[in-house]
Structure formats: C-alpha cells, structure tokens
Design a protein around this motif. Sequence first.
Motif: not given
Length: 274
Positions: A109-128, A155-163
Amino acid sequence: MSNEQTPNRALCLSGRGVTKVFSMGRRQTVAVDHVDFDFYEGELVSIVGESGSGKTTLSKMLLGLLNVTEGEIFFQGQKRDISTRRRKKEYWRGIQAIFQDPFSSFNTFHKIDAVLLDCINMRGGKHLPREKKIEMMTEACAFVNLKYAELTNKYPFELSGGQMQRLMIARIFLLKPKILLADEPTSMIDACSRATILDMLLQLRDETNMTIIFITHDIGLAYYISDSVYIMEHGRFVESGSADDVILNPKADYTRRLISDVPKIHEAWDLSTV
C-alpha cells in the motif's frame, strides 16, 4: 572471484555453541546444533546447504527473529542483547536482510518513494531538507540502475521481480547496516537479473566494507562470490574455510557430494552461467 582469506579485519558477528531446538509436545527437533562461526568486517561469507540443513533457521537467529535455545551470538565483540524492543531495534540498525521473495518485504500500500524515504528517516535523516532526501533516493536508485523519477508514483506490485530485488538493495544502500544477510536472493529471478544482483552485492561490499552473509544451496555460486564458505548439514557445520580451501580441496563427504552436482566447479567460473 573474491576467494581470499580475511586477514587483519575486525570481527563483526560471531557465535559459540549456537543451537536451536523446536519442541512439539514431547518431540524435539534440533534444527541448529552447537555451531561456531566468525564473520569479519567487509567479508562476503556463504552458508551453503540443502533444504532442511538448518541454514534458514540459523539466519533467523542471526537476525533476532528466532531466539537461541543455547549458546551466544556476539555483535562487534559484545554479547548480543535483544531482550527488549528498544535493544532489538538498535541491533537491527546494524543488521538488515534481503530475501528470495522481494514482494513479501514491501508494504503493497506504500509507494516506492515512501519506502525509500522511510529508510532515510530510520538513519536519522528525518529533518533533512526534502531536496537532500530526493538526492539521496536518486543516488540509491542509480546505484541499482533504476531511475528514481520513474518510480515515485508506482507501487511494488507494478514492478518486476528483478526490479524489486534491486530496490531491496537500494534500501540497504540507504540504511547502510554493518551486516547484510542475503537469503537466497537470486532464486526467484531470471538468469540475467541474477547476474546483475550478484554484481551489485559485490559492489556494495567493496564500496561500503559491509559484511555480507549469503545463504544459498548453490555451492558453485558460493565459490564465485565468497571470501569464505561454511558448509551446513543436518544443523551442523561440517566444513569451513576460504572458498578455495573448502571447494577446491573439500574434506567432508557432504561437500564433495554438493560439488559433484556442479561439473564445472574446478573451471574458471563464468557469471553468465549462474
């Protein structure tokens, strides 16, 4: 190949007498039986075994997803403590995983950019600044040969397994853990994508000095990518050492049997055949 010993590197993850016993009523099954291991900083180590050998159970214990029945796991020389939710989250900042089914690792249910943004926030980049975050996500996608601008509304289901497997590596690129555990990450994708993913893992190790623990049933693949190899049978390590020592000069009958299934193991390994 990266088949060299790992001298003068810091110990990253180790275990002594690590055991997992599953109990069902009066019946007990020993899935992992008193194994010892030492994984070093910047090392790519493969744990090789057939289905049921215990390698996946061990990987879940390494990740803290299963409790250890007996023995100890040490992270960067210190006894691992995942006794509380906070300590487990701290441990997970240092160790991450990619699995054979990438779709199970993404919230559909999360778009790709939201998934990647969560990674940045987890690494302390929330306020960048947002521009900096977009730059970081663009760089991570470029590392795995994807274009961030083409993924933002998907969304994830729109991409191939390799992607999706490449996106999992992009997430690791952003999270920058000390250790990456890769559990059969190429088994569900085609040969071309498989070669690409392996090259990316090797590049990630070389550029970040990350320790990569590669779980596989394919001893030929392990020979191609590994610095060292652990051979697992019935919950025990029957042989371990550098990839050359273990695979070119096997001592255990089980290792010889695995090698016999790969007729070109003694020839120069060609990634295009993987």
